[in-house]
Design an enzyme around this catalytic site. Structure first.
Site, mmCIF file in Angstrom:
data_model
loop_
_atom_site.group_PDB
_atom_site.id
_atom_site.type_symbol
_atom_site.label_atom_id
_atom_site.label_comp_id
_atom_site.label_asym_id
_atom_site.label_seq_id
_atom_site.Cartn_x
_atom_site.Cartn_y
_atom_site.Cartn_z
ATOM 1 N N HIS A 39 -4.446 1.884 7.599
ATOM 2 C CA HIS A 39 -3.072 2.399 7.632
ATOM 3 C C HIS A 39 -2.898 3.530 6.610
ATOM 4 O O HIS A 39 -2.335 4.586 6.924
ATOM 5 C CB HIS A 39 -2.105 1.241 7.354
ATOM 6 N N GLU A 40 -3.400 3.302 5.396
ATOM 7 C CA GLU A 40 -3.223 4.315 4.341
ATOM 8 C C GLU A 40 -4.077 5.559 4.592
ATOM 9 O O GLU A 40 -3.630 6.680 4.338
ATOM 10 C CB GLU A 40 -3.546 3.737 2.959
ATOM 11 N N HIS A 77 -2.362 7.745 6.901
ATOM 12 C CA HIS A 77 -1.322 8.562 6.244
ATOM 13 C C HIS A 77 -1.909 9.881 5.745
ATOM 14 O O HIS A 77 -1.247 10.920 5.787
ATOM 15 C CB HIS A 77 -0.726 7.820 5.043
ATOM 16 N N GLN A 128 3.301 9.920 1.023
ATOM 17 C CA GLN A 128 4.556 9.159 1.082
ATOM 18 C C GLN A 128 5.452 9.414 -0.119
ATOM 19 O O GLN A 128 6.638 9.069 -0.089
ATOM 20 C CB GLN A 128 4.269 7.651 1.188
ATOM 21 N N GLY A 166 0.834 -1.192 0.000
ATOM 22 C CA GLY A 166 0.000 0.000 0.000
ATOM 23 C C GLY A 166 0.865 1.236 0.000
ATOM 24 O O GLY A 166 2.025 1.194 0.427
ATOM 25 N N CYS A 189 5.867 -0.078 7.564
ATOM 26 C CA CYS A 189 5.516 1.056 6.698
ATOM 27 C C CYS A 189 6.709 1.380 5.817
ATOM 28 O O CYS A 189 7.846 1.394 6.294
ATOM 29 C CB CYS A 189 5.160 2.267 7.567
ATOM 30 N N LEU A 190 6.441 1.664 4.541
ATOM 31 C CA LEU A 190 7.527 1.993 3.615
ATOM 32 C C LEU A 190 8.256 3.271 4.027
ATOM 33 O O LEU A 190 9.404 3.467 3.647
ATOM 34 C CB LEU A 190 6.977 2.146 2.193
HETATM 35 NI NI NI Z 1 2.737 3.356 5.649
#
Ligand code: NI
Length: 178
Positions: A135-136, A139, A51, A46, A93-94
């Site tokens: 989660h997204e 963000h 991000q 995701g 998380c990225l």
């Molecule tokens: Ni994330």
């Protein structure tokens, strides 16, 4: 399509509340395509527009695994309409490489938003997809999964992560990075 740079904690853009889109045009769709390519290249399951440094309410998700193929989800201006139950599971998380921790999330959610063409969509999700959606969407509100940890765990994270010694605590998340 292009692979974009993924912003990492503590980048300021990750803390900002992203703005809803009022129009969806070719530029929006190019951004979405780049986000999808960036998510797959990472690899992650995701990605939210902040991000990649764009403070707009767009998310992309693909929770496919080797065992199960799932559809690519693109959501513009997503909103959680319903949420039920709760479940604790490990998350990554990225934007926070090499740190994983258990986070409590709703077990199932109903999310509405617009697809890549601007058509209204409604998604009922449970398990990993429900977690990825929450989660997204977090963000988009400037919230990272580490913000949902207990104070003690969060302080531990900050100290370790900012000293770049976090790899000592790194684990392998079954769910992948979102
Ligand atoms: Ni994330």
């Amino acid at each position: 399509m292009a692979v974009l740079e993924i912003r990492k904690y503590p980048d300021e853009v990750l803390k900002k509340k992203a703005l809803p889109l009022e129009t969806i045009n070719g530029e929006t769709q190019r951004l979405i395509d780049d986000m999808v390519e960036t998510m797959y290249a990472a690899p992650g399951i995701g990605l939210a527009a902040p991000q990649v440094g764009v403070s707009k309410r767009i998310i992309v998700i693909d929770v496919s695994s080797r065992e199960e193929q799932m559809p690519l989800i693109v959501l513009i201006n997503p909103e959680i309409e319903e949420a039920g139950g709760f479940v604790d599971s490990e998350e990554g998380c990225l934007s926070i490489p090499e740190f994983y921790s258990s986070v409590r999330r709703a077990e199932r959610v109903v999310v509405k938003g617009l697809d890549r063409e601007g058509k209204p969509v409604r998604i009922e999700a449970c398990d990993l997809l429900a977690r990825a959606l929450q989660h997204e969407i977090d963000h988009l509100d400037g919230v990272l999964f580490v913000d949902r940890l207990s104070t003690i765990k969060r302080e531990f994270f900050k100290k370790r992560y900012l000293k770049r010694t976090v790899s000592a605590t790194a684990g392998v998340s079954a769910g992948g990075k979102i």
